[in-house]
Design a protein around this motif. Structure first.
Motif, PDB file in Angstrom:
ATOM      1  N   ALA A   1      -3.810 -43.535  41.325  1.00  0.00           N
ATOM      2  CA  ALA A   1      -4.733 -43.519  40.191  1.00  0.00           C
ATOM      3  C   ALA A   1      -6.185 -43.570  40.666  1.00  0.00           C
ATOM      4  O   ALA A   1      -7.053 -42.844  40.151  1.00  0.00           O
ATOM      5  N   GLU A   2      -6.460 -44.422  41.651  1.00  0.00           N
ATOM      6  CA  GLU A   2      -7.826 -44.547  42.165  1.00  0.00           C
ATOM      7  C   GLU A   2      -8.275 -43.253  42.844  1.00  0.00           C
ATOM      8  O   GLU A   2      -9.402 -42.786  42.642  1.00  0.00           O
ATOM      9  N   LEU A   3      -7.383 -42.667  43.622  1.00  0.00           N
ATOM     10  CA  LEU A   3      -7.725 -41.442  44.336  1.00  0.00           C
ATOM     11  C   LEU A   3      -7.949 -40.284  43.362  1.00  0.00           C
ATOM     12  O   LEU A   3      -8.859 -39.469  43.554  1.00  0.00           O
ATOM     13  N   THR A   4      -7.160 -40.234  42.316  1.00  0.00           N
ATOM     14  CA  THR A   4      -7.340 -39.192  41.301  1.00  0.00           C
ATOM     15  C   THR A   4      -8.710 -39.322  40.641  1.00  0.00           C
ATOM     16  O   THR A   4      -9.421 -38.325  40.439  1.00  0.00           O
ATOM     17  N   GLU A   5      -9.099 -40.559  40.337  1.00  0.00           N
ATOM     18  CA  GLU A   5     -10.431 -40.775  39.759  1.00  0.00           C
ATOM     19  C   GLU A   5     -11.525 -40.390  40.759  1.00  0.00           C
ATOM     20  O   GLU A   5     -12.540 -39.776  40.395  1.00  0.00           O
ATOM     21  N   ALA A   6     -11.312 -40.728  42.023  1.00  0.00           N
ATOM     22  CA  ALA A   6     -12.304 -40.391  43.054  1.00  0.00           C
ATOM     23  C   ALA A   6     -12.496 -38.888  43.162  1.00  0.00           C
ATOM     24  O   ALA A   6     -13.628 -38.401  43.267  1.00  0.00           O
ATOM     25  N   ILE A   7     -11.409 -38.156  43.132  1.00  0.00           N
ATOM     26  CA  ILE A   7     -11.501 -36.694  43.239  1.00  0.00           C
ATOM     27  C   ILE A   7     -12.240 -36.119  42.040  1.00  0.00           C
ATOM     28  O   ILE A   7     -13.036 -35.180  42.176  1.00  0.00           O
ATOM     29  N   ASP A   8     -12.010 -36.691  40.868  1.00  0.00           N
ATOM     30  CA  ASP A   8     -12.730 -36.230  39.679  1.00  0.00           C
ATOM     31  C   ASP A   8     -14.238 -36.384  39.847  1.00  0.00           C
ATOM     32  O   ASP A   8     -15.021 -35.585  39.325  1.00  0.00           O
ATOM     33  N   ARG A   9     -14.644 -37.411  40.589  1.00  0.00           N
ATOM     34  CA  ARG A   9     -16.066 -37.683  40.773  1.00  0.00           C
ATOM     35  C   ARG A   9     -16.636 -37.050  42.040  1.00  0.00           C
ATOM     36  O   ARG A   9     -17.832 -36.785  42.134  1.00  0.00           O
ATOM     37  N   ALA A  10     -15.793 -36.786  43.036  1.00  0.00           N
ATOM     38  CA  ALA A  10     -16.277 -36.408  44.354  1.00  0.00           C
ATOM     39  C   ALA A  10     -16.742 -34.968  44.455  1.00  0.00           C
ATOM     40  O   ALA A  10     -17.645 -34.660  45.203  1.00  0.00           O
TER      41      ALA A  10
END
Length: 391
Positions: A185-194
């Motif tokens: 979940a955290e990595l998915t959010e990071a990719i959305d922002r990165a």
């Protein structure tokens, strides 16, 4: 007349300049990097003068290179005034020609990000920023000893993306209590922002750090080997599905957004290391050398002011050592290595039978162009692969 430098099997990988700014606002409990806290402040003008002096010394040893990338690392380079950054970059350009498309990266911590300061860095010549975000929730950030919270991290990402054409940020995973579902979940959010680039590192407990003492006392428990492997697998799966495959074991990018300076390291290119505790790899008329500068900031400063540079160690790298370094660095890349280049560096070829055996075991792949690379199964056991091939 400048000394004649012989052709070298890694010269075409580029020439970079690494500038190490060793100061931080606080020392993170997991960090064993060469970083130092100076509550009384830092005399930036004095350090800038020392950087210039050391750069002049190195440039005299390796003149005429075209700089393809510059990396301001630390420590926390974003604690520097933009004027200091401009002075450093002007000094690089004063000693070597800089390629028109050179990548110029500055590391920054979210707690020291200000829109005005970032605009100043852009004006100075920085065109890429790497943010030390490390986690996207406040509890984890507190555990990791970070000075920012999640909202400050998100704000820093927004400011960086509005200011620079290229951005990246780091996350640490395999944190205490972290499972695959939470990391997904955290990595998915990071990719959305990165947007284009992420550096994703498994937490390691390094000797000499506060975390090492806590772990030894049983007060800090990190995921075991099986959970760590599951977290690694989630990392590869989620990033690949989102179009940010691993181009290096810990680095993920959209095609074309790879960190060029770090690619230079992994392709075993040539780079000058300037500043306290910086490492360099340079090709001289006597061959390829490794340099290491004095680690302590004040000791480095004193050495530079006394003798014009802070280099504490120079190692002339024998052919087998160069080949082994090339192998260790290059196999981290998804593109792998060219065995012919290994042979050119070391004076001996990798045993074809060993390559064939590792291909047969599914740990190595042989590409149509002759390169060899670790497979998805081989990447997590890279040290064993390197040992087998270099034997």
């Amino acid at each position: 007349m400048p000394p004649t430098v012989p052709d070298h099997p890694t010269r075409d990988a580029g020439f970079g300049v690494y500038l190490h700014w060793p100061f931080c606002a606080a020392k993170c409990p997991y960090c064993d990097f060469n970083s130092h806290v100076r509550h009384a402040g830092v005399d930036e003008a004095r350090f800038l003068a020392a950087f210039r002096a050391e750069m002049a010394h190195v440039a005299a040893e390796v003149p005429g290179r075209e700089v393809t990338s510059i990396f301001l690392g630390g420590g926390t380079p974003s604690l520097m005034r933009p004027e200091t950054v401009a002075g450093l970059l002007d000094a690089v350009a004063g000693h070597w020609p800089v390629a028109p498309n050179a990548e110029v990266t500055l590391e920054a911590n979210p707690s020291s990000v200000e829109a005005g300061r970032f605009r100043g860095y852009r004006t100075a010549g920085v065109n890429r920023v790497s943010l030390g975000v490390q986690a996207l929730d406040d509890a984890s950030l507190k555990t990791l000893g970070r000075l920012h919270n999640a909202e400050e991290a998100f704000a820093a990402i927004r400011i960086a993306q509005a200011t620079f054409a290229r951005t990246s940020f780091d996350l640490i995973y395999a944190r205490p209590g972290q499972g695959p579902g939470a990391w997904r979940a955290e990595l998915t959010e990071a990719i959305d922002r990165a947007a284009e680039h992420l550096s994703l590192y498994q937490l390691t407990i390094e000797p000499g750090t506060p975390f090492f003492g806590l772990a030894a006392a049983g007060k800090l428990v990190t995921p075991d080997e099986d959970v760590s492997r599951a977290l690694y697998d989630v990392t590869q799966e989620v990033c690949a599905a989102a179009g940010l495959p691993a181009y290096e074991i810990s680095n993920h990018a959209r095609p074309g957004a790879e960190a060029r300076h770090n690619l230079l390291y992994w392709r075993y290119g040539e780079y000058a290391g300037i500043g306290p505790g910086a490492h360099g790899r340079l090709v001289t008329p006597e061959g390829r050398i490794g340099t290491v500068t004095e680690r302590g900031p004040e000791a480095w400063l004193a050495r530079v002011e006394a003798s014009g540079h802070g280099i504490a160690e120079t190692e002339h790298l024998a052919a087998p050592a160069q080949a082994d370094e090339f192998l260790v660095m290059g196999l981290r890349l998804s593109e792998g290595i060219d065995p012919a280049r290994y042979a050119a560096l070391g004076g001996r070829a990798i045993d074809p039978a060993r390559i064939a055996a590792l291909v047969g075991d599914g740990l190595l792949t042989a590409k149509p162009d002759g390169r060899i690379a670790a497979t998805a199964a081989g990447a997590p056991v890279l040290n064993a692969l390197v040992a087998e091939l270099a034997h």
